[in-house]
Design a protein around this motif. Structure first.
Motif, PDB file in Angstrom:
ATOM      1  N   HIS A 117      38.677  -9.575  10.285  1.00 21.00           N
ATOM      2  CA  HIS A 117      38.648 -11.037  10.459  1.00 21.00           C
ATOM      3  C   HIS A 117      38.447 -11.370  11.934  1.00 21.00           C
ATOM      4  CE1 HIS A 117      40.092 -11.653   6.291  1.00 21.00           C
ATOM      5  NE2 HIS A 117      40.574 -10.446   6.513  1.00 21.00           N
ATOM      6  N   LEU A 120      41.403 -11.709  14.731  1.00 15.88           N
ATOM      7  CA  LEU A 120      42.284 -12.868  14.953  1.00 15.88           C
ATOM      8  C   LEU A 120      43.014 -13.256  13.673  1.00 15.88           C
ATOM      9  CD1 LEU A 120      40.013 -15.208  17.118  1.00 15.88           C
ATOM     10  CD2 LEU A 120      41.527 -13.363  17.847  1.00 15.88           C
ATOM     11  N   HIS A 121      44.202 -13.785  13.838  1.00 11.86           N
ATOM     12  CA  HIS A 121      44.988 -14.305  12.724  1.00 11.86           C
ATOM     13  C   HIS A 121      44.792 -15.811  12.708  1.00 11.86           C
ATOM     14  CE1 HIS A 121      48.258 -15.334  10.094  1.00 11.86           C
ATOM     15  NE2 HIS A 121      48.553 -14.063   9.912  1.00 11.86           N
ATOM     16  N   ARG A 122      44.082 -16.288  11.671  1.00 16.43           N
ATOM     17  CA  ARG A 122      43.806 -17.734  11.657  1.00 16.43           C
ATOM     18  C   ARG A 122      44.377 -18.348  10.400  1.00 16.43           C
ATOM     19  NH1 ARG A 122      38.299 -16.581  13.133  1.00 16.43           N
ATOM     20  NH2 ARG A 122      37.989 -16.815  15.354  1.00 16.43           N
ATOM     21  N   ARG A 140      51.864 -20.676  14.646  1.00 16.20           N
ATOM     22  CA  ARG A 140      50.627 -21.262  14.124  1.00 16.20           C
ATOM     23  C   ARG A 140      49.988 -22.120  15.215  1.00 16.20           C
ATOM     24  NH1 ARG A 140      50.892 -25.829  11.529  1.00 16.20           N
ATOM     25  NH2 ARG A 140      53.087 -25.526  11.061  1.00 16.20           N
ATOM     26  N   LEU A 161      42.700 -21.653  18.220  1.00 13.94           N
ATOM     27  CA  LEU A 161      42.353 -21.215  16.858  1.00 13.94           C
ATOM     28  C   LEU A 161      41.101 -20.340  16.895  1.00 13.94           C
ATOM     29  CD1 LEU A 161      43.263 -21.495  13.886  1.00 13.94           C
ATOM     30  CD2 LEU A 161      41.513 -23.243  13.646  1.00 13.94           C
ATOM     31  N   ARG A 162      40.127 -20.771  17.677  1.00 15.06           N
ATOM     32  CA  ARG A 162      38.851 -20.037  17.731  1.00 15.06           C
ATOM     33  C   ARG A 162      38.975 -18.754  18.563  1.00 15.06           C
ATOM     34  NH1 ARG A 162      35.364 -23.638  20.720  1.00 15.06           N
ATOM     35  NH2 ARG A 162      36.081 -22.379  22.450  1.00 15.06           N
ATOM     36  N   GLY A 165      43.834 -17.181  17.955  1.00 17.00           N
ATOM     37  CA  GLY A 165      44.502 -17.098  16.651  1.00 17.00           C
ATOM     38  C   GLY A 165      46.007 -17.263  16.781  1.00 17.00           C
ATOM     39  N   ASP A 166      46.652 -17.248  15.626  1.00 17.02           N
ATOM     40  CA  ASP A 166      48.125 -17.357  15.605  1.00 17.02           C
ATOM     41  C   ASP A 166      48.678 -16.123  16.306  1.00 17.02           C
ATOM     42  OD1 ASP A 166      47.726 -19.590  13.874  1.00 17.02           O
ATOM     43  OD2 ASP A 166      47.475 -18.178  12.212  1.00 17.02           O
TER      44      ASP A 166
END
Ligand code: GLU
Length: 300
Positions: A117, A120-122, A140, A161-162, A165-166
């Motif tokens: 992904h 990243l953790h989105r 978040r 976010l881009r 990520g979290d």
């Protein structure tokens, strides 16, 4: 105790800090960060503090924290207040973490889970819940740009976010993450300006985001150019960076001042690091420092 030969501190106005991790003795790159933060604080007639970032026992080298403090002292840099040991600040960290309750979630995604992904953790966890893996708490993030105007590097911004990520703020087995603890500790210490290496430039939007969530003030930031070795790689404690020699501090201090653009101060006759630093603080100017590009420094 303040250094006797430095301008007297005016701690109400400016509070700066140096925050080493005790993962090894002080090397030239960290010395530059220490000298840069010290000079900036003294040139503003402010207070200079030291916080030992000893949150990660697995990376800590026994004796390194004391060694770093002794080396700073040998180079003429003595903090104006008692050293803060980050590991002893658990209560403050717990209290701040409780205030993030609405924004954090338990996650068992590993790096390799996230590789598919974009790393990243989105928003959503991608790992199957594996109870054997120790969980972490992630915060978040929002889909918005977070920017700041770095005093040396200029404007810098990220969309968390881009671009990020979290991100992890607490591990069950490693305690609080650097990104979280640094925000809580800088705020509690009343730090008004953070001076550090530009390897942390891209951590700053995450830290500003946490400050906003926690209702904490955002300090000013000044990210110093990184010292590179001859191969063009960053000097770091985990690679082959040599410790600085605290038995003969003056030549290395001169190299550090030169690196920071204080050429005349670097060449001023002085018999102690304290005298040389006082001369450098009196002539310290942001404009003389290198921008953007990281620089090689002759280390002989
Ligand atoms: N402890 C971090 C390091 O040694 C620096 C943290 C900071 O200055 O914010 O790289």
């Amino acid at each position: 105790m303040p250094n006797p030969e430095s301008p007297s501190p005016n701690p109400g106005v400016y509070r700066g800090r140096f925050a080493p991790s005790p993962t090894g003795p002080l090397h030239f790159g960290s010395l530059v960060a220490a000298v840069g933060s010290w000079l900036r604080a003294r040139s503003q007639r402010g207070a200079w503090l030291v916080r030992m970032e000893d949150l990660d026992p697995q990376r800590e080298v026994p004796g390194a924290a004391r060694d770093i403090l002794a080396t700073l002292a040998a180079f003429g840099m003595v903090p104006d207040e008692p050293v803060v040991w980050q590991r002893r600040r658990e209560q403050a960290h717990d209290a701040a973490f409780a205030r993030l309750r609405e924004r954090v979630f338990v996650c068992r995604c590993s790096r390799s889970d996230l590789d598919a992904h974009g790393g990243l953790h989105r928003g959503a966890c991608v790992a199957r819940l594996d109870p054997a893996r120790a969980p972490a708490w992630r915060v978040r993030v929002d889909d918005r740009d977070i920017g700041f105007d770095d005093l040396l590097q200029g404007p810098y911004s990220q969309n968390l976010l881009r671009d990020v990520g979290d991100f992890v703020v607490r591990r069950v087995e490693g305690g609080y993450a650097y990104q979280f603890a640094v925000v809580v500790d800088d705020a509690d210490a009343g730090i008004t300006e953070v001076v550090r290496g530009s390897d942390l430039l891209d951590s700053t939007p995450r830290q500003i985001f946490l400050q906003q969530l926690l209702g904490l003030p955002t300090p000013r930031y000044l990210h110093l150019p990184l010292v590179l070795d001859r191969a063009g790689a960053k000097l770091s404690k985990s690679t082959r960076a040599l410790p600085v020699d605290r038995n003969d501090p003056l030549p290395t201090l001169r190299t550090a001042l030169d690196f920071l653009g204080l050429r005349e101060a670097a060449r001023t006759p002085a018999s102690t690091p304290e005298t040389l630093l006082a001369v450098a603080a009196a002539s310290f100017e942001l404009g003389a420092m290198r921008r953007k590009s990281d620089a090689f420094a002759a280390l002989e």
